[in-house]
Design a protein around this motif. Structure first.
Motif, PDB file in Angstrom:
ATOM      1  N   LYS A 160     -24.998 -17.990  10.831  1.00 11.38           N
ATOM      2  CA  LYS A 160     -24.969 -16.574  11.266  1.00 11.38           C
ATOM      3  C   LYS A 160     -24.948 -16.469  12.792  1.00 11.38           C
ATOM      4  O   LYS A 160     -24.211 -15.660  13.361  1.00 11.38           O
ATOM      5  N   VAL A 161     -25.759 -17.275  13.441  1.00 11.74           N
ATOM      6  CA  VAL A 161     -25.791 -17.259  14.911  1.00 11.74           C
ATOM      7  C   VAL A 161     -24.440 -17.745  15.439  1.00 11.74           C
ATOM      8  O   VAL A 161     -23.866 -17.181  16.376  1.00 11.74           O
ATOM      9  N   LYS A 162     -23.902 -18.780  14.810  1.00 12.86           N
ATOM     10  CA  LYS A 162     -22.595 -19.310  15.206  1.00 12.86           C
ATOM     11  C   LYS A 162     -21.525 -18.217  15.091  1.00 12.86           C
ATOM     12  O   LYS A 162     -20.728 -18.012  16.006  1.00 12.86           O
ATOM     13  N   GLU A 163     -21.545 -17.493  13.959  1.00  9.92           N
ATOM     14  CA  GLU A 163     -20.536 -16.447  13.769  1.00  9.92           C
ATOM     15  C   GLU A 163     -20.670 -15.323  14.790  1.00  9.92           C
ATOM     16  O   GLU A 163     -19.669 -14.794  15.289  1.00  9.92           O
ATOM     17  N   HIS A 164     -21.893 -14.978  15.120  1.00 11.62           N
ATOM     18  CA  HIS A 164     -22.133 -13.948  16.148  1.00 11.62           C
ATOM     19  C   HIS A 164     -21.505 -14.406  17.477  1.00 11.62           C
ATOM     20  O   HIS A 164     -20.841 -13.619  18.172  1.00 11.62           O
ATOM     21  N   ILE A 165     -21.694 -15.671  17.812  1.00 20.86           N
ATOM     22  CA  ILE A 165     -21.161 -16.195  19.085  1.00 20.86           C
ATOM     23  C   ILE A 165     -19.626 -16.202  19.060  1.00 20.86           C
ATOM     24  O   ILE A 165     -18.972 -15.795  20.025  1.00 20.86           O
ATOM     25  N   ILE A 166     -19.057 -16.615  17.928  1.00 31.93           N
ATOM     26  CA  ILE A 166     -17.587 -16.664  17.818  1.00 31.93           C
ATOM     27  C   ILE A 166     -16.996 -15.258  17.971  1.00 31.93           C
ATOM     28  O   ILE A 166     -16.051 -15.037  18.731  1.00 31.93           O
ATOM     29  N   GLU A 167     -17.592 -14.314  17.239  1.00 31.89           N
ATOM     30  CA  GLU A 167     -17.095 -12.932  17.256  1.00 31.89           C
ATOM     31  C   GLU A 167     -17.133 -12.317  18.649  1.00 31.89           C
ATOM     32  O   GLU A 167     -16.211 -11.631  19.071  1.00 31.89           O
ATOM     33  N   ASN A 168     -18.213 -12.575  19.361  1.00 32.91           N
ATOM     34  CA  ASN A 168     -18.408 -11.888  20.642  1.00 32.91           C
ATOM     35  C   ASN A 168     -17.763 -12.587  21.828  1.00 32.91           C
ATOM     36  O   ASN A 168     -17.468 -11.936  22.834  1.00 32.91           O
ATOM     37  N   PHE A 169     -17.572 -13.902  21.738  1.00 37.34           N
ATOM     38  CA  PHE A 169     -17.180 -14.627  22.959  1.00 37.34           C
ATOM     39  C   PHE A 169     -15.919 -15.472  22.838  1.00 37.34           C
ATOM     40  O   PHE A 169     -15.464 -16.033  23.828  1.00 37.34           O
ATOM     41  N   GLN A 170     -15.383 -15.648  21.641  1.00 34.00           N
ATOM     42  CA  GLN A 170     -14.157 -16.458  21.469  1.00 34.00           C
ATOM     43  C   GLN A 170     -14.281 -17.848  22.113  1.00 34.00           C
ATOM     44  O   GLN A 170     -13.360 -18.334  22.766  1.00 34.00           O
ATOM     45  N   GLY A 171     -15.441 -18.477  21.938  1.00 31.31           N
ATOM     46  CA  GLY A 171     -15.634 -19.813  22.503  1.00 31.31           C
ATOM     47  C   GLY A 171     -15.026 -20.896  21.623  1.00 31.31           C
ATOM     48  O   GLY A 171     -14.824 -20.702  20.423  1.00 31.31           O
ATOM     49  N   PHE A 172     -14.721 -22.040  22.230  1.00 30.87           N
ATOM     50  CA  PHE A 172     -14.228 -23.197  21.475  1.00 30.87           C
ATOM     51  C   PHE A 172     -15.376 -24.126  21.093  1.00 30.87           C
ATOM     52  O   PHE A 172     -15.332 -24.781  20.070  1.00 30.87           O
ATOM     53  N   CYS A 173     -16.404 -24.182  21.953  1.00 31.70           N
ATOM     54  CA  CYS A 173     -17.593 -24.968  21.621  1.00 31.70           C
ATOM     55  C   CYS A 173     -18.803 -24.381  22.327  1.00 31.70           C
ATOM     56  O   CYS A 173     -18.660 -23.580  23.266  1.00 31.70           O
ATOM     57  N   VAL A 174     -19.979 -24.780  21.825  1.00 29.65           N
ATOM     58  CA  VAL A 174     -21.227 -24.227  22.358  1.00 29.65           C
ATOM     59  C   VAL A 174     -22.150 -25.376  22.777  1.00 29.65           C
ATOM     60  O   VAL A 174     -22.242 -26.385  22.089  1.00 29.65           O
ATOM     61  N   GLU A 175     -22.799 -25.183  23.923  1.00 27.01           N
ATOM     62  CA  GLU A 175     -23.766 -26.173  24.402  1.00 27.01           C
ATOM     63  C   GLU A 175     -24.804 -25.457  25.255  1.00 27.01           C
ATOM     64  O   GLU A 175     -24.921 -24.233  25.163  1.00 27.01           O
TER      65      GLU A 175
END
Ligand code: SAH
Length: 232
Positions: A160-175
């Motif tokens: 769920k947190v991952k999806e929130h980040i994808i939806e809002n920021f269009q990132g390719f990876c998270v760190e």
């Protein structure tokens, strides 16, 4: 003369580079050990910043102030935010932003730090292209993607947190460091690039995948950095 600051959050992200460099001096500052010397014929300062945005920002500022580096490279591992970007693949930053900043109440877009003037900090195009072409030479079996890297002081291991980040920021990876290194480099007018190899998928599988893949992923990224140094 060019001098490249190389930051890894963890020892395993910089140990291979450190073991190959010729060390001229070691400086300790803010509980970090900065090793200055040459690697692959290039002047470098290599340092383990520690994990998270505060450590990484402090480290970047010291590289600028004490060592006057001309370029900054952040090497390390990250969680993938795209199905097609698999464990072992590489992401080279086009830009980087903070996914855990929220000052929307005063009209700023989610992720934007007030009064800095930009949402995402752009990486230097030449460094991005060098990293991508170096990957093709050093790791021909590994795919290199160019895209946004997003950072926050959280290990993402929840769908769920991952999806929130994808939806809002269009990132390719998270760190947990790239955006603060980018932010500090931006304020100091120093060109940067963040290079991350994927250690996990930033979902429930991350807790078990990460410890298995972190070492190999970190080595992919470091090999690429070593190769690109003389070309900068
Ligand atoms: N193993 C360490 C903790 C690692 S934290 C310890 O026990 O001390 C994860 C590190 O890898 C951070 O430096 C971060 O930048 C990166 N990372 C890899 N996968 C990540 C993910 N899914 N979410 C956030 N950061 C991730």
């Amino acid at each position: 003369m060019k001098k490249i600051g190389i930051i890894g959050a963890m020892e395993l992200e910089v140990e291979a580079l450190k073991s190959k460099m010729t060390i001229e001096r070691t400086v300790e500052k803010a509980s970090m050990e900065f090793q200055e010397g040459t690697l692959n014929g290039t002047a470098v300062v290599i340092v383990r910043s520690g994990i998270g945005k505060v450590n990484a920002a402090l480290c970047t500022q010291i590289l600028c102030d004490v060592f006057a580096v001309t370029h900054i490279i952040n090497t390390g591992v990250a969680g993938s935010l795209k199905n097609e970007i698999d464990i072992g693949d590489i992401v080279v930053s086009t830009d980087a932003l903070h996914h855990d900043v929220d000052v929307r109440v005063f009209g700023y877009p989610l992720g934007e730090v007030p009064q800095v003037g930009c949402l995402a900090f752009p990486a230097e195009e030449h460094l991005v292209q060098l990293a991508v072409s170096s990957c093709k030479e050093v790791n021909p079996d590994i795919r290199a993607y160019q895209g946004r890297i997003v950072s926050g002081d959280q290990f993402i291991s929840d769908k769920k947190v991952k999806e929130h980040i994808i939806e809002n920021f269009q990132g390719f990876c998270v760190e947990m460091e790239g955006a603060s290194i980018a932010h500090a480099a931006y304020l100091n007018h120093v060109p940067f690039v963040v290079i991350r190899a994927i250690s996990d998928k930033a979902d429930e599988s991350a807790e078990t995948a990460y410890p298995v893949f972190e070492k190999a992923a970190a080595a992919h990224s470091a090999a690429l950095v070593e190769h690109m140094l003389p070309l900068i």
